[in-house]
Design a protein around this motif. Structure first.
Motif, PDB file in Angstrom:
ATOM      1  N   GLU A 294       0.857  -1.189   0.000  1.00 19.90           N
ATOM      2  CA  GLU A 294       0.000   0.000   0.000  1.00 19.90           C
ATOM      3  C   GLU A 294       0.891   1.235   0.000  1.00 19.90           C
ATOM      4  N   LEU A 295       0.710   2.090  -0.993  1.00 18.29           N
ATOM      5  CA  LEU A 295       1.536   3.291  -1.123  1.00 18.29           C
ATOM      6  C   LEU A 295       1.048   4.377  -0.180  1.00 18.29           C
ATOM      7  N   ASP A 296       1.980   5.010   0.508  1.00 14.65           N
ATOM      8  CA  ASP A 296       1.681   6.150   1.370  1.00 14.65           C
ATOM      9  C   ASP A 296       1.990   7.415   0.567  1.00 14.65           C
ATOM     10  N   ALA A 297       1.089   7.740  -0.355  1.00 15.74           N
ATOM     11  CA  ALA A 297       1.361   8.810  -1.315  1.00 15.74           C
ATOM     12  C   ALA A 297       1.109  10.179  -0.697  1.00 15.74           C
ATOM     13  N   ASP A 298       2.010  11.109  -1.031  1.00 11.96           N
ATOM     14  CA  ASP A 298       1.861  12.502  -0.631  1.00 11.96           C
ATOM     15  C   ASP A 298       2.631  13.349  -1.647  1.00 11.96           C
ATOM     16  N   ARG A 336       3.191  13.439  -6.612  1.00 12.63           N
ATOM     17  CA  ARG A 336       2.434  12.786  -5.554  1.00 12.63           C
ATOM     18  C   ARG A 336       2.783  11.302  -5.566  1.00 12.63           C
ATOM     19  N   ASP A 338       4.793   7.844  -3.051  1.00  9.28           N
ATOM     20  CA  ASP A 338       5.275   7.317  -1.771  1.00  9.28           C
ATOM     21  C   ASP A 338       6.769   7.606  -1.726  1.00  9.28           C
ATOM     22  N   ARG A 339       7.139   8.590  -0.915  1.00  8.88           N
ATOM     23  CA  ARG A 339       8.527   9.069  -0.929  1.00  8.88           C
ATOM     24  C   ARG A 339       9.510   7.951  -0.603  1.00  8.88           C
ATOM     25  N   ARG A 340       9.220   7.139   0.406  1.00  9.89           N
ATOM     26  CA  ARG A 340      10.157   6.094   0.808  1.00  9.89           C
ATOM     27  C   ARG A 340      10.399   5.119  -0.327  1.00  9.89           C
ATOM     28  N   ARG A 341       9.342   4.780  -1.078  1.00  7.65           N
ATOM     29  CA  ARG A 341       9.492   3.830  -2.170  1.00  7.65           C
ATOM     30  C   ARG A 341      10.266   4.434  -3.344  1.00  7.65           C
ATOM     31  N   HIS A 427       3.087   2.828  -8.921  1.00 11.82           N
ATOM     32  CA  HIS A 427       2.821   4.262  -9.055  1.00 11.82           C
ATOM     33  C   HIS A 427       2.179   4.603 -10.404  1.00 11.82           C
TER      34      HIS A 427
END
Length: 473
Positions: A294-298, A336, A338-341, A427
């Motif tokens: 699950e992507l934590d998108a921001d 936008r 998931d920065r970590r990914r 993404h």
């Protein structure tokens, strides 16, 4: 009724309907073709008869004009002559009379008539009643065409009758063949339905086996996921301790160690980190393949993502004496993601580029907009590059490319590129790699336009605040 039998019945109905439509369409096509040919033949007869009629009327008008005491005005005689002229060009040029022109004799006769009329034009225009010589010239020129046209009209009528008779015979023959074809198709359809019924019974058995195999596969997948989750917990916990204690020993936190022991402690820490990276990559790839990430998108700044990635590979830069040159385009929109990914993807590609680049070389890291409105992060290295076959291997899980003993680098897990590709697909983007042996490799992370984001500031008396506009399509 069994679902498969229902489908077979529907298929049979469709086949029979197709046969019926085919039969009706074929008969209709034959009838239309017959009507077209007959109408065209009748049209040819009408055209030639009209030309013959106008020629006769013109000859009669010239004859009446030349009679002593005739009251026929020159204007009316010229009108009849012009009507004859009007029948000639359509036969020689119109598309509807192309069939007539295919008959050489008709085409030559009408062409000769045209040339004759051109020759007679000045004579007819200046004709007077007392000029007997001019009258004889006109009649001598046009009379031969009267017999020729009458003969050609009769020939067309005869040909039309013969054609219609031959065409009717052809239609009857085609009809018989069509009836035989329909019977053969019908028998074939019945045979096919019978075979489908037999096949349906066999498919039911195969589906039962397939369901059983699918259930076993699902159970195996659940067992695999459970095993990986347990392995993650059981291996990470002791590995964390091993890495931590070996690091303390290498740094001599609790006191000095013999040089050889200190070297061993460093090897233990390095091996532990490598094993931990391998475990993490396996778990991430397994989750990605199962669509369980699950992507934590921001919304993030692309420059900040690149700078964070560079900091994470700083140690590798010192180890391999490679320099990273960054080139980020101006006024890039934010993305936008998931920065970590994304950082994980950039670090993986940067690590590969650094490890496979010769000492003292440069790795170019660029960020730029794409032609479609998206974003691209590209890593260019000056390594030995890969062939097309090598690239296929590298994109497979655990694929390892060996370039020979002259290239020194730490052994990888072989999961970096497959994992990056999976993360980019999550993404909605893509990983593109172009490589030429002896010239290096270019790896690009392509982000779609829908992830591009622009900030704008609202100004007004009630205050101001930042908002986002998604610029992608």
């Amino acid at each position: 009724m069994d679902r498969k039998l229902f489908l077979i019945a529907a298929l049979a109905l469709a086949v029979f309907s197709g046969i019926a439509i085919f039969t009706v369409t074929s008969f209709t096509s034959l009838t239309q073709r017959h009507n077209f040919e007959v109408n065209r033949a009748q049209s040819d007869v009408w055209v030639m008869s009209q030309l013959t009629l106008e020629l006769e009327r013109t000859l009669h008008a010239v004859h009446m004009f030349a009679q002593p005491g005739s009251t026929l005005p020159h204007k009316e005689m010229m009108l009849r002559y012009d009507l004859l002229w009007s029948r000639v060009p359509p036969i020689l040029t119109a598309r509807d009379t192309a069939h007539l022109r295919s008959f050489t004799e008709i085409n030559d006769t009408v062409t000769d008539l045209k040339h004759t009329l051109l020759r007679l034009d000045p004579i007819v225009e200046n004709l007077n009643r007392t000029d007997r010589e001019a009258m004889n010239v006109i009649q001598d020129a046009l009379l031969p065409f009267s017999s020729r046209l009458n003969r050609l009209s009769s020939l067309i009528v005869t040909n039309t009758s013969e054609f219609e008779k031959a065409y009717n015979q052809d239609v009857d023959e085609r009809t018989r063949k069509l009836e035989i074809s329909v019977v053969v198709i019908l028998l074939g359809a019945l045979l096919m339905v019978g075979l489908l019924v037999i096949e349906s019974l066999q498919i039911r058995k195969l589906l039962a086996h397939a369901r059983s195999a699918e259930q076993r596969a699902e159970e195996a997948s659940r067992a695999k996921s459970s095993f990986l989750a347990n392995m993650s917990h059981e291996l990470r916990t002791p590995l964390t301790g091993i890495i931590g204690f070996s690091g303390m020993m290498e740094q001599e936190t609790m006191g000095p160690l013999p040089p050889k022991y200190k070297e061993y402690a460093g090897d233990i820490e390095k091996s532990g980190k490598h094993l931990l990276d391998l475990i993490n990559d396996i778990l991430d790839l397994s989750k990605a393949e199962a669509n369980k990430i699950e992507l934590d998108a921001d919304v993030h700044d692309i420059t900040a993502i690149i700078e964070q990635s560079e900091r994470l590979v700083a140690g590798l830069l010192e180890t391999y004496s490679v320099h990273v040159v960054t080139d980020i385009a101006d006024n890039l929109p934010e993305i936008r993601v998931d920065r970590r990914r994304v950082v994980q993807c950039v670090v993986n590609l940067l690590s590969n580029a650094i490890k496979f680049s010769p000492d003292g070389s440069k790795v170019l890291l660029t960020a730029a907009p794409t032609s479609g409105g998206g974003l691209s992060i590209a890593i260019h290295d000056q390594g030995k590059g890969m062939s097309a076959d090598d690239l296929k291997i590298a994109m497979q899980p655990f694929g390892q490319i060996r370039h020979g003993p002259d290239v020194q680098h730490e052994p990888g897990t072989g999961l970096g590129l497959p994992l990056v590709k999976s993360m980019m697909e999550l993404h909605g983007g893509d990983l593109e790699i172009t490589s030429t042996p002896g010239q290096g490799t270019v790896a690009r992370l392509i982000f779609p336009p829908r992830l591009a984001v622009n900030r704008y500031r609202q100004d007004g008396s009630s205050g101001s605040g930042e908002s986002f506009i998604f610029t992608g399509r």
